[in-house]
Scaffold this active site. Sequence first.
Site, PDB file in Angstrom:
ATOM      1  CG  ASN A  33      41.739  32.484  36.428  1.00 40.40           C
ATOM      2  OD1 ASN A  33      42.146  32.437  37.582  1.00 40.40           O
ATOM      3  ND2 ASN A  33      42.450  33.049  35.444  1.00 40.40           N
ATOM      4  CG  HIS A  99      44.013  36.200  38.487  1.00 38.87           C
ATOM      5  ND1 HIS A  99      44.600  37.308  39.048  1.00 38.87           N
ATOM      6  CD2 HIS A  99      44.484  36.139  37.216  1.00 38.87           C
ATOM      7  CE1 HIS A  99      45.381  37.894  38.159  1.00 38.87           C
ATOM      8  NE2 HIS A  99      45.326  37.201  37.027  1.00 38.87           N
ATOM      9  CG  HIS A 101      43.839  41.222  34.720  1.00 32.53           C
ATOM     10  ND1 HIS A 101      44.714  41.274  33.670  1.00 32.53           N
ATOM     11  CD2 HIS A 101      44.263  40.197  35.499  1.00 32.53           C
ATOM     12  CE1 HIS A 101      45.623  40.306  33.795  1.00 32.53           C
ATOM     13  NE2 HIS A 101      45.365  39.637  34.902  1.00 32.53           N
ATOM     14  CG  ASP A 124      32.857  46.899  57.860  1.00 29.68           C
ATOM     15  OD1 ASP A 124      32.988  47.086  59.090  1.00 29.68           O
ATOM     16  OD2 ASP A 124      32.014  47.498  57.169  1.00 29.68           O
ATOM     17  CG  HIS A 175      49.553  39.843  37.241  1.00 28.72           C
ATOM     18  ND1 HIS A 175      49.826  38.512  37.443  1.00 28.72           N
ATOM     19  CD2 HIS A 175      48.457  39.879  36.440  1.00 28.72           C
ATOM     20  CE1 HIS A 175      48.941  37.781  36.780  1.00 28.72           C
ATOM     21  NE2 HIS A 175      48.101  38.587  36.170  1.00 28.72           N
ATOM     22  CE1 TYR A 233      27.111  44.717  58.610  1.00 31.60           C
ATOM     23  CE2 TYR A 233      27.258  42.428  57.911  1.00 31.60           C
ATOM     24  CZ  TYR A 233      27.030  43.750  57.619  1.00 31.60           C
ATOM     25  OH  TYR A 233      26.717  44.128  56.345  1.00 31.60           O
TER      26      TYR A 233
HETATM   27 ZN   LIG Z   1      46.301  37.855  35.348  1.00 32.59          ZN
END
Ligand SMILES: [Zn+2]
Length: 236
Positions: A33, A99, A101, A124, A175, A233
């Site tokens: 999300n 967030h 996974h 960097d 997690h 840069y």
């Molecule tokens: Zn999660």
Amino acid sequence: MQASGKFKDIRQEAYEANMQLPQLGLVLFTFGNASAADHKRKVFAIKPSGIAYADLTPNKMVIVDFDGNTVEGKLRPSSDTRTHAVLYKHWSNIGGIVHTHSIYATAWAQAQRPIPIFGTTHADHNTVDIPCAPPMEDSMIQGDYEYQTGFQIINCLERLNLSYEEVEMILVGNHAPFTWGKTAKKAVYNSAVLESVAQMAMLTERINPDAPRLKDSLIRKHFERKHGPDSYYGQN
Ligand SMILES: [Zn+2]
């Protein structure tokens, strides 16, 4: 698709950030999300819970306040909403949170290991190992889990004496990663960078289990040419 209504700017920003996650290969099904905040109004727009990315629209983003209460929207917000709320409430200079996974970053989180700084790609973006917060205590898990996850992140950075404005990514032990930035777009960028750095670090250790960390002179050189006062840069 264009957002409408009072919160259209953050709806649009959150929608575009969420849609980038599957495109960048950072999420599977409905995992993950992204959110975008408006600090003046103390609200953020976040993905609704359990809705497939293909079915998202800007107006389906849920508007939530910094205590995690829904302000506008019919759908239930992401189950991780209260983690986002805690971070926005405590960190006034972030405009977006992501967030996921994603596989490699999550693998380091599951191994409960910070990602060592092995190369210039890492340098960097960060001058330190990517922190890994310890797994949550039982009391935090049994209490308000998502809310406490926010504090687990804040406390870990404080303990390491790191600024959230300098280190815009973390692993939560057992997690997965959380990233943030001045905008939701930057938080998405950080998520993709983290995944790439995590993959490179794992392969580095596989090729040479004793690979040395990057030396300080290279860490400083690479970070400063991108972020320092004399950065050179890009085209700015
Ligand atoms: Zn999660």
